[in-house]
Scaffold this active site. Structure first.
Site, PDB file in Angstrom:
ATOM      1  N   ASP A  23      25.991  11.840  48.629  1.00 13.99           N
ATOM      2  CA  ASP A  23      25.802  11.126  48.308  1.00 13.99           C
ATOM      3  C   ASP A  23      25.241   9.515  48.633  1.00 13.99           C
ATOM      4  OD1 ASP A  23      27.007   8.205  50.151  1.00 13.99           O
ATOM      5  OD2 ASP A  23      26.375   8.788  52.518  1.00 13.99           O
ATOM      6  N   ASN A  25      25.661   6.112  48.911  1.00 18.85           N
ATOM      7  CA  ASN A  25      26.347   4.674  48.987  1.00 18.85           C
ATOM      8  C   ASN A  25      26.274   4.923  50.374  1.00 18.85           C
ATOM      9  OD1 ASN A  25      28.225   6.192  49.723  1.00 18.85           O
ATOM     10  ND2 ASN A  25      29.814   4.710  48.902  1.00 18.85           N
ATOM     11  N   ASP A  27      27.310   6.364  52.755  1.00 20.97           N
ATOM     12  CA  ASP A  27      28.691   6.043  54.106  1.00 20.97           C
ATOM     13  C   ASP A  27      28.647   7.977  54.789  1.00 20.97           C
ATOM     14  OD1 ASP A  27      29.401   8.225  51.954  1.00 20.97           O
ATOM     15  OD2 ASP A  27      30.964   6.839  51.576  1.00 20.97           O
ATOM     16  N   ASP A  31      29.943  11.839  47.114  1.00 21.06           N
ATOM     17  CA  ASP A  31      30.300  10.937  45.750  1.00 21.06           C
ATOM     18  C   ASP A  31      30.307  11.182  44.067  1.00 21.06           C
ATOM     19  OD1 ASP A  31      28.434   9.211  45.175  1.00 21.06           O
ATOM     20  OD2 ASP A  31      28.604   9.038  47.206  1.00 21.06           O
ATOM     21  N   ASP A 100      40.218  20.028  39.449  1.00 14.72           N
ATOM     22  CA  ASP A 100      41.373  20.470  41.102  1.00 14.72           C
ATOM     23  C   ASP A 100      42.418  20.262  41.175  1.00 14.72           C
ATOM     24  OD1 ASP A 100      42.382  22.768  43.247  1.00 14.72           O
ATOM     25  OD2 ASP A 100      40.297  23.169  44.335  1.00 14.72           O
ATOM     26  N   GLU A 253      44.784  30.520  41.365  1.00 15.34           N
ATOM     27  CA  GLU A 253      44.674  30.087  43.163  1.00 15.34           C
ATOM     28  C   GLU A 253      46.323  31.236  42.904  1.00 15.34           C
ATOM     29  OE1 GLU A 253      43.008  28.605  47.472  1.00 15.34           O
ATOM     30  OE2 GLU A 253      44.730  27.657  46.051  1.00 15.34           O
ATOM     31  N   HIS A 317      34.695  27.083  49.308  1.00 14.93           N
ATOM     32  CA  HIS A 317      34.960  25.631  49.629  1.00 14.93           C
ATOM     33  C   HIS A 317      35.715  26.343  51.119  1.00 14.93           C
ATOM     34  CE1 HIS A 317      37.920  25.719  47.541  1.00 14.93           C
ATOM     35  NE2 HIS A 317      38.838  24.683  48.174  1.00 14.93           N
ATOM     36  N   ASP A 318      37.193  27.795  51.025  1.00 15.45           N
ATOM     37  CA  ASP A 318      37.406  27.943  51.206  1.00 15.45           C
ATOM     38  C   ASP A 318      36.592  29.061  52.786  1.00 15.45           C
ATOM     39  OD1 ASP A 318      39.326  26.278  51.186  1.00 15.45           O
ATOM     40  OD2 ASP A 318      40.648  27.428  50.253  1.00 15.45           O
TER      41      ASP A 318
END
Length: 549
Positions: A23, A25, A27, A31, A100, A253, A317-318
């Site tokens: 990250d 910035n 938040d 990003d 993706d 996928e 990520h899954d």
């Protein structure tokens, strides 16, 4: 083994889940500028491709897989100028970008769906799957979605149900409508014309819907959502309209793919996709089962031999981080992480590295459901607790396979928030970041990180890792996995003791008694040269041996 030599078959892909990567910035959300800042780190691994999870504009119901504008960038990710700079800076370093793309569904806030639900007579009504209620007024069928007890949502304004194979806010597109397909092809060309080098195609097996909308005998077995007639017609049309006009890599996928189904997607003569992910391991093997894993690998190797290519992975990520789910993330974390890496990079196919995997990052167990962000986990938690089950019991049951195991922030250093963000992270970091992080790994020559660099460098230098024939020589041994990759006069034997206990492996003919050179091992004091018929192996020991036969 892998058919005609081609540049994309020789690649190694690094997956960046950008919202958890870095990250810039403050938040609390990673990003695209964070990816740009870390390009030199990614390049140092030796990988070729960066696979970025969706960064299109999205309400974020499913962390970006619910797209509301395919031509815009999510504000939390950055701007289109950031995308352009990322592509430029990646290319300058010899890295390629894989985007993706979500083809099966959009967000319910996409202008297409807003028009579709506005009226039964709207021109875009048929862009989505709408059906009348069942005679009792309930959903049209008993089908479940991946995330909810039903894949149908009632729309009071028009008196019909729309189909959502995933979250309620992710209505399925109607790929039988040619206008939908052409709209998607235009979108794909837009991004490829920008310089994107590869496409990861999400939920691809679901594009074609069942021919009849009738109740399933077992609604919990959601295979009925996938591999329906017309799917391969769509993919071949997509190839003709888009893929064949660009020098790119495509990966699908493909849920519920068997080897017999999978080869239809990647057979080079069929002109559909370059490669695929199947989930006979990650989705269908909850815990490590060596015999089952070997049989899966043998079946896929036999089916794809000389015809097509698959991706090799154990986490993304899954799916829960591999060293926690399939290895030993405690006393043998380093050896186990290296063993799993050795296996993925030496089996036939294209290796995928998920961010942090190269550090041996582990899964996480948060104490409260409130600390989790995974929409799939939360919806299942609510469903089970709603049935009267103990919240504590349900949480314990769901924790091991929660998708948030792999979504905690990348661990850059031992400092605040693991060096991920100066703000409050969107999801809590794993507490073990104080010991497992990039800074620590860089300083330790025996770290998992340095081992990954060696593995990837070997793939670049030795065609046997890419194009070598594959032979499993360990049968159904429940702990030791041994196989040969052979290319020309080069033969590499990979021997893996996937166990907390010592093991041994008797080399079969013609390898017994041959002089072998150690190419790479995950124990620093492994024999460099040996001539033996039997290999004695320590817990989670991995060896790559070269011999001449």
């Amino acid at each position: 083994m892998l058919g005609r030599p081609t540049w994309w078959k020789e690649t190694v892909v690094y997956q960046v889940y950008w919202r958890s990567f870095f990250d810039t910035n403050g938040d609390g959300i990673g990003d695209l500028r964070g990816v740009i800042e870390k390009l030199d780190y990614i390049r140092s691994l030796g990988v070729d491709f960066i696979w970025l999870n969706p960064f299109n504009e999205s309400p974020g119901v499913d962390n970006g897989y619910d797209i509301s504008d395919y031509y815009a960038v999510a504000p939390e990710a950055g701007t289109m100028a950031d995308v352009d700079r990322l592509i430029e800076e990646a290319h300058r370093r010899g890295l390629k970008i894989m985007m993706d793309i979500v083809l099966n569904h959009t967000s319910d806030r996409h202008p297409w769906f807003l028009a579709s639900r506005s009226s039964k007579d709207d021109p875009k009504r048929d862009w989505y799957i709408w059906r009348d209620p069942a005679p009792d007024g309930g959903p049209p069928t008993n089908w479940r979605s991946y995330f909810h007890p039903s894949c149908w949502r009632f729309d009071e304004a028009t008196g019909q149900y729309y189909m959502h194979s995933f979250a309620i806010g992710q209505p399925d597109l109607n790929w039988a409508n040619p206008e939908v397909r052409q709209a998607m092809y235009r979108m794909l060309r837009f991004w490829l014309d920008k310089g994107v080098d590869g496409l990861r195609l999400d939920a691809l097996a679901l594009l074609a819907k069942p021919e009849t909308f009738t109740d399933a005998a077992d609604p919990y077995d959601i295979r009925y959502l996938t591999h329906n007639p017309g799917l391969h017609d769509y993919l071949q049309e997509m190839n003709r309209e888009v893929f064949r006009h660009y020098n790119i890599m495509t990966v699908g996928e493909v849920a519920f793919a068997t080897p017999e189904l999978g080869v239809l997607f990647v057979d080079e003569e069929r002109r559909e996709l370059n490669s695929l992910f199947h989930f006979e391991v990650a989705d269908e093997m909850p815990a490590w089962d060596m015999v089952r894993f070997k049989r899966i690998q043998r079946r896929w190797a036999d089916a794809l031999r000389g015809r097509g290519v698959m991706g090799q992975f154990l986490n993304n990520h899954d799916h829960t981080r591999q060293v926690t789910r399939y290895g030993n993330d405690r006393e043998y974390r380093v050896q186990s992480a290296k063993l799993l890496a050795t296996m993925i990079h030496t089996l036939p196919g294209i290796p995928y590295v998920y961010q942090g995997e190269e550090l041996g990052m582990t899964g996480v167990r948060f104490a409260s459901i409130d600390d989790y962000r995974d929409v799939m986990m939360k919806s299942r938690y609510e469903e089970e607790v709603g049935r009267g089950r103990s919240p504590e019991e349900v949480l314990r049951e769901l924790q091991p396979l929660s998708r948030d195991n792999s979504r905690t922030p990348m661990q850059w250093n031992a400092g605040r928030n693991a060096g991920f963000s100066a703000g409050e992270p969107w999801i809590r970091p794993n507490p073990n970041h104080t010991a497992i992080n990039v800074e620590e790994a860089e300083a330790d020559p025996d770290s998992v990180l340095h081992y990954y660099r060696k593995l990837i460098a070997l793939r670049k230098e030795h065609p046997v890792m890419v194009y070598g024939d594959f032979e499993d020589i360990s049968g159904d041994d429940p702990h030791v996995y041994a196989y040969v990759r052979k290319h020309g006069d080069t033969a590499w034997i990979v021997v893996l003791n996937h166990s907390d206990a010592p093991g041994a492996f008797e080399l079969p003919e013609p390898y017994a008694g041959k002089t072998m050179q150690l190419v790479l091992g995950n124990y620093a004091d492994a024999d460099k040269l040996l001539r033996a018929g039997k290999l004695e192996l320590r817990p989670h020991e991995a060896r790559i041996l070269s011999c001449v036969i």
